[in-house]
Design a protein around this motif. Structure first.
Motif, PDB file in Angstrom:
ATOM      1  N   SER A   1     -12.818  32.050  10.868  1.00  0.00           N
ATOM      2  CA  SER A   1     -13.439  32.024  12.023  1.00  0.00           C
ATOM      3  C   SER A   1     -12.505  32.872  13.184  1.00  0.00           C
ATOM      4  O   SER A   1     -12.917  33.578  13.856  1.00  0.00           O
ATOM      5  N   GLU A   2     -11.279  32.502  12.535  1.00  0.00           N
ATOM      6  CA  GLU A   2     -10.157  33.189  13.496  1.00  0.00           C
ATOM      7  C   GLU A   2      -8.834  33.512  12.945  1.00  0.00           C
ATOM      8  O   GLU A   2      -8.586  32.558  11.774  1.00  0.00           O
ATOM      9  N   ILE A   3      -7.972  34.083  13.451  1.00  0.00           N
ATOM     10  CA  ILE A   3      -6.587  34.124  13.023  1.00  0.00           C
ATOM     11  C   ILE A   3      -5.551  34.012  14.112  1.00  0.00           C
ATOM     12  O   ILE A   3      -5.716  34.564  15.185  1.00  0.00           O
ATOM     13  N   LYS A   4      -4.800  33.071  14.054  1.00  0.00           N
ATOM     14  CA  LYS A   4      -3.892  32.847  15.517  1.00  0.00           C
ATOM     15  C   LYS A   4      -2.508  33.384  14.750  1.00  0.00           C
ATOM     16  O   LYS A   4      -1.948  32.902  13.995  1.00  0.00           O
ATOM     17  N   LEU A   5      -1.983  33.977  16.000  1.00  0.00           N
ATOM     18  CA  LEU A   5      -0.756  34.783  15.857  1.00  0.00           C
ATOM     19  C   LEU A   5       0.260  33.900  16.673  1.00  0.00           C
ATOM     20  O   LEU A   5       0.039  33.798  17.689  1.00  0.00           O
TER      21      LEU A   5
ATOM     22  N   ARG B   1     -15.869  39.843  12.727  1.00  0.00           N
ATOM     23  CA  ARG B   1     -16.358  38.721  13.118  1.00  0.00           C
ATOM     24  C   ARG B   1     -15.153  37.494  13.330  1.00  0.00           C
ATOM     25  O   ARG B   1     -15.415  36.337  13.713  1.00  0.00           O
ATOM     26  N   ILE B   2     -13.944  38.050  12.922  1.00  0.00           N
ATOM     27  CA  ILE B   2     -12.859  37.245  13.107  1.00  0.00           C
ATOM     28  C   ILE B   2     -12.258  37.298  14.380  1.00  0.00           C
ATOM     29  O   ILE B   2     -11.866  38.501  14.979  1.00  0.00           O
ATOM     30  N   ARG B   3     -12.151  36.218  15.125  1.00  0.00           N
ATOM     31  CA  ARG B   3     -11.418  36.231  16.504  1.00  0.00           C
ATOM     32  C   ARG B   3      -9.819  36.090  16.022  1.00  0.00           C
ATOM     33  O   ARG B   3      -9.383  35.191  15.393  1.00  0.00           O
ATOM     34  N   ILE B   4      -9.219  36.963  16.863  1.00  0.00           N
ATOM     35  CA  ILE B   4      -7.734  36.975  16.957  1.00  0.00           C
ATOM     36  C   ILE B   4      -7.215  36.307  18.008  1.00  0.00           C
ATOM     37  O   ILE B   4      -7.402  36.969  19.150  1.00  0.00           O
ATOM     38  N   ARG B   5      -6.359  35.159  17.957  1.00  0.00           N
ATOM     39  CA  ARG B   5      -5.991  34.619  19.170  1.00  0.00           C
ATOM     40  C   ARG B   5      -4.573  34.688  18.964  1.00  0.00           C
ATOM     41  O   ARG B   5      -3.908  34.515  17.903  1.00  0.00           O
TER      42      ARG B   5
END
Length: 284
Positions: A63-67, A12-16
């Motif tokens: 909700s998300e992980i930003k790299l 479910r986690i969006r990776i940006r």
């Protein structure tokens, strides 16, 4: 914990991935440092997975992980109105993973599996990433810890504004040091942190509304009770500024026509009844 994390949350986690991330990868090819750069990003991902694991145990939604070119940020949905201690646990979980990787590298070095040079690079990288993230600048882990600690002393609005304001100052100092020592990496980090903190400060009124909404939805009557004494002419908006994280509030309105006002009554007046500028005594 880790099995539940992988099976339930990771899908479910969006990776940006930030655009500059790819620029750094390209430069690493040119300079011949691809292995080192990719190792740093693996360390960052493991650091962020520490946050995700802690958030999962706390029942939060990631909700998300930003790299980013110099690290990563895990975005958590339930963090605003939660207990300050939960925020601290979640923030510490990232550097804890760095310490774990350092101990693992030491073992692999002593066991003769890793060379001394590679183990030293890996250990040093973890110390740098952990140390950088513990700087008292929001949204770094250190900044989140400082803001959570301030929430024990002050209402959420006061603590958050002070935290963001001091973060702008620290980022500006970092920018000055980067320019003085002609360090482009430090300048890039400082500019990014300065920008997002100024942006967060400007957008804080919307963040504060989110805080109020989360408190209203959560229905936090089970939390420790905090009584707040107010003058009858204090506005509903000013009363809302007294709300704290991790507490359920009961407002004592002074005066001959005073009385008790529950937290949910105040939140309904602020969020749904458009009564922010009236006196709290009119809600009785």
């Amino acid at each position: 914990m880790w099995v539940r994390l992988i099976n339930e949350w990771l899908p479910r986690i969006r990776i940006r991935i930030h655009l500059l991330f790819w620029v750094v990868i390209g430069l690493s090819f040119v300079t011949g440092n691809f292995t080192e750069i990719m190792t740093l990003f693996v360390i960052v991902i493991i650091h962020e997975m520490g946050h995700v694991a802690a958030a999962t145990e706390l029942g939060w939604t990631v909700s998300e992980i930003k790299l980013l070119p110099f690290g990563g940020v895990a975005t958590v949905e339930e963090a605003v109105a939660s207990q300050p201690l939960d925020e601290i646990i979640m923030a510490v979980a990232g550097p804890f993973m760095n310490v774990t990787m350092i101990l693992l590298a030491q073992f692999l070095w002593w066991a003769g599996i890793w060379s001394a040079d590679w183990a030293e690079f890996f250990i040093t990288s973890n110390w740098i990433i952990a140390g950088f993230n513990l700087l008292p600048i929001w949204p770094l882990d250190g900044g989140r810890i400082v803001q959570a600690l301030l929430c024990y002393l002050w209402p959420y609005g006061t603590a958050a504004r002070f935290s963001l304001g001091t973060s702008v100052v620290f980022a500006a100092v970092m920018l000055g040091l980067g320019c003085f020592f002609l360090n482009p990496n430090l300048v890039m980090l400082a500019v990014y942190l300065l920008f997002i903190n100024m942006q967060a400060f400007i957008r804080f009124p919307y963040q504060f509304i989110r805080f109020l909404m989360e408190k209203y939805i959560a229905g936090q009557e089970h939390l420790p009770l905090r009584s707040v004494s107010l003058s009858p002419d204090v506005t509903v908006k000013e009363a809302a500024e007294q709300l704290r994280r991790g507490s359920y509030h009961l407002f004592l309105i002074r005066g001959p026509e005073g009385g008790l006002l529950a937290e949910e009554q105040l939140l309904e007046a602020v969020l749904f009844q458009h009564q922010r500028d009236i006196a709290v005594s009119r809600l009785l």
